[in-house]
Design an enzyme around this catalytic site. Structure first.
Site, mmCIF file in Angstrom:
data_model
loop_
_atom_site.group_PDB
_atom_site.id
_atom_site.type_symbol
_atom_site.label_atom_id
_atom_site.label_comp_id
_atom_site.label_asym_id
_atom_site.label_seq_id
_atom_site.Cartn_x
_atom_site.Cartn_y
_atom_site.Cartn_z
ATOM 1 N N ASP A 55 18.249 23.685 4.329
ATOM 2 C CA ASP A 55 19.438 22.870 4.604
ATOM 3 C C ASP A 55 18.997 21.440 4.873
ATOM 4 O OD1 ASP A 55 21.729 21.665 5.484
ATOM 5 O OD2 ASP A 55 22.014 22.960 7.231
ATOM 6 N N GLU A 134 -5.637 0.349 3.905
ATOM 7 C CA GLU A 134 -6.405 0.273 5.153
ATOM 8 C C GLU A 134 -5.416 0.448 6.301
ATOM 9 O OE1 GLU A 134 -8.144 -3.598 5.089
ATOM 10 O OE2 GLU A 134 -9.444 -3.183 3.357
ATOM 11 N N GLU A 136 -4.485 0.785 10.042
ATOM 12 C CA GLU A 136 -4.952 0.515 11.395
ATOM 13 C C GLU A 136 -4.067 1.253 12.403
ATOM 14 O OE1 GLU A 136 -6.450 -4.038 10.306
ATOM 15 O OE2 GLU A 136 -4.552 -3.708 11.366
ATOM 16 N N GLU A 187 -11.267 -2.251 15.338
ATOM 17 C CA GLU A 187 -10.550 -3.438 14.870
ATOM 18 C C GLU A 187 -10.536 -4.517 15.956
ATOM 19 O OE1 GLU A 187 -9.117 -5.332 12.799
ATOM 20 O OE2 GLU A 187 -9.512 -4.199 10.971
ATOM 21 N N GLU A 194 -9.663 1.509 12.692
ATOM 22 C CA GLU A 194 -9.301 1.593 11.275
ATOM 23 C C GLU A 194 -10.210 2.585 10.580
ATOM 24 O OE1 GLU A 194 -8.641 -2.138 9.154
ATOM 25 O OE2 GLU A 194 -9.953 -1.417 7.556
ATOM 26 N N HIS A 243 -3.126 -3.074 4.937
ATOM 27 C CA HIS A 243 -3.494 -3.859 3.762
ATOM 28 C C HIS A 243 -3.690 -2.895 2.597
ATOM 29 C CE1 HIS A 243 -5.422 -6.837 6.827
ATOM 30 N NE2 HIS A 243 -4.103 -6.832 6.888
ATOM 31 N N ARG A 314 -7.845 -15.275 4.317
ATOM 32 C CA ARG A 314 -7.163 -14.100 4.846
ATOM 33 C C ARG A 314 -5.844 -14.435 5.534
ATOM 34 N NH1 ARG A 314 -10.426 -9.419 4.774
ATOM 35 N NH2 ARG A 314 -12.493 -9.860 3.941
ATOM 36 N N GLU A 334 -5.060 -7.239 -3.054
ATOM 37 C CA GLU A 334 -4.786 -6.721 -1.710
ATOM 38 C C GLU A 334 -3.500 -7.348 -1.186
ATOM 39 O OE1 GLU A 334 -6.761 -6.871 2.802
ATOM 40 O OE2 GLU A 334 -7.684 -7.963 1.120
ATOM 41 N N ARG A 336 -1.004 -7.765 1.865
ATOM 42 C CA ARG A 336 -1.395 -7.696 3.262
ATOM 43 C C ARG A 336 -0.252 -7.576 4.265
ATOM 44 N NH1 ARG A 336 -6.465 -9.256 4.470
ATOM 45 N NH2 ARG A 336 -5.839 -10.397 6.352
#
Length: 445
Positions: A55, A134, A136, A187, A194, A243, A314, A334, A336
């Site tokens: 259900d 990645e 975290e 981290e 991570e 990321h 970054r 990547e 982010r």
């Protein structure tokens, strides 16, 4: 014998040999919460053949009561024995399921089906979609507070740190589940960690990401701790991101790699990045879906805020890691801004849809921005054509609600259910009286 028939034969043999008694059938609701019900080994053959009815009327984003009959059909390729449960007698295994209508057609509210449709579109264009996220997370002493287990920082190794044991046991459990881990580390924030999964095909990675989140939490509980994927649990500390590294392959060849191009990024790769950039605002509510997500996406904490791309920078939204000679298969992009509390099926679906839109329509990639964007003035950003991500869930939902790309990627059913749920969440947040407000204003007003 088909591939599915071979997988079923192997599953049935493993169940008998390992004395598996219970099999948990897993699927997710629209928000990415893991749902499960268990069957016994005696019911397994029938479940693999015809699925198991359930259900769906009480599952977020699924059907109304009058349309609630659904079928969960296990994917035998996802069978694994759960290492945190007894593994001798009465072992417990799991399989991810595709959710079907009673007539056997895919249920339009199934997030796994939404991702499969977008992957099929990539396949029709000749591509295989690979993902490496990645994820975290934070370890806390319990679920009632944010008291951490350590005061470490980025890549710190703390002697007698209980979190190191937690990460080790988590990695061993993931490997027992057939999920390869590349590396793990502490981290930036206290008690933040991570574990990075080795890249794999998109659907399998979405399954792996769901398994990863549960495994991290289960191992933490076994050690008397609590793990959370909340994007921003601590004030004035970095939040947790996801990321997401992505690439398209044609057979064994990486479609993003071209040695003759600047940055070694092919036309396909450049257009894919351009698609992510152009549609970032529209897809933001899906990859960062909570009110709390936008407390992470603020300047000053390494999370991306501005829509740009770079190789080394970054602070950019999209990063293209530098090419290493002889490692063409590692060419990737990547993205982010996603966080680990998203629904990975929907997040991967909209990222892929945005990238493929860029490829299909030949979007041109703007110049990279290698300067620190956080140091720029608003006028400098305007002159460089650098836009911003939405600043709140409300802004993000407003953009998504007008997006043809997201509607097409998710399908009408999921799109409308998701938007409705997020609007309710924002309204609850908007009208809620927080502890911050009481502490700040009650004494002075």
């Amino acid at each position: 014998m088909t591939e599915r028939e071979k997988q079923i034969e192997e599953v049935m043999k493993t169940v008998a040999d390992r004395r598996v008694k219970f099999i948990r059938l897993w699927f997710t609701d629209v928000l990415g919460s893991l749902k499960s019900f268990a069957i016994t080994a005696e019911e397994l053959e029938g479940a693999l053949e015809d699925g198991m009815g359930f259900d769906g009327s009480s599952i977020e984003g699924y059907a109304r009561i009058e349309e609630s009959d659904m079928v969960a059909k296990p994917d035998p390729g996802t069978f694994a024995i759960l290492p945190w449960r007894p593994t001798e007698d009465a072992a417990v295994a799991r399989m991810f399921c595709d959710v079907l209508e009673p007539d056997g057609t895919p249920y339009k509210g199934d997030p796994r089906w939404a991702l499969k449709r977008n992957i099929k579109r990539a396949e029709d264009m000749g591509y295989t979609y690979y993902v490496g996220p990645e994820l975290e997370f934070f370890y806390f002493k319990d679920e009632k507070s944010t008291e951490g287990l350590d005061a470490g920082g980025y890549f710190d190794l703390t002697p007698l740190d209980i979190a190191s044991d937690l990460r080790r046991d988590t990695i061993l459990s993931l490997e027992n589940l057939g999920i390869d881990v590349e590396y793990s580390h502490h981290e930036v924030a206290p008690s933040q960690h991570e574990i990075d999964l080795r890249y794999m095909e998109g659907l399998r990675m979405a399954d792996a990401a769901m398994t990863y989140r549960l495994t991290v939490k289960e191992i933490a509980l076994k050690h008397g701790a609590y793990a959370t994927f909340m994007p921003k649990p601590l004030f004035a500390q970095n939040g947790s991101g996801m990321h997401t590294h992505q690439s398209l392959f044609k057979g064994e060849e990486n479609a993003f790699f071209d040695p003759s191009q600047e940055y070694h990024l092919s036309d396909v790769g450049q257009s894919y990045v351009a698609g992510l950039l152009r549609h970032a605002g529209e897809i933001c509510s899906v990859v960062a879906q909570w009110v709390n997500s936008y407390k992470r996406l603020v300047p000053g904490y390494e999370a991306p805020v501005y829509v740009s791309w770079a190789r080394r920078n970054r602070s950019a939204l999209v990063r293209v890691p530098m090419y290493k000679p002889g490692n063409e298969k590692a060419t990737r992009v990547e993205f982010r801004c996603p966080d680990p509390a998203c629904n990975p099926y929907l997040a991967f679906a909209v990222m892929l849809a945005a990238g493929l839109k860029g490829v299909d329509e030949g979007y041109e990639l703007p110049d990279p921005v290698e300067e620190d964007i956080f140091d720029m003035t608003p006028k400098q950003r305007e002159d460089r054509g650098i836009g911003s991500l939405p600043g709140s869930l409300q802004e993000a939902i407003a953009l998504t609600s007008r997006s043809d790309l997201v509607r097409e990627a998710l399908g009408d059913h999921i799109f409308e259910k998701f938007i409705a749920n997020k609007r309710i969440e924002w309204e609850d947040y908007r009208t809620h009286i927080s502890e911050f407000e009481l502490k700040k204003y009650l004494p002075m007003l």
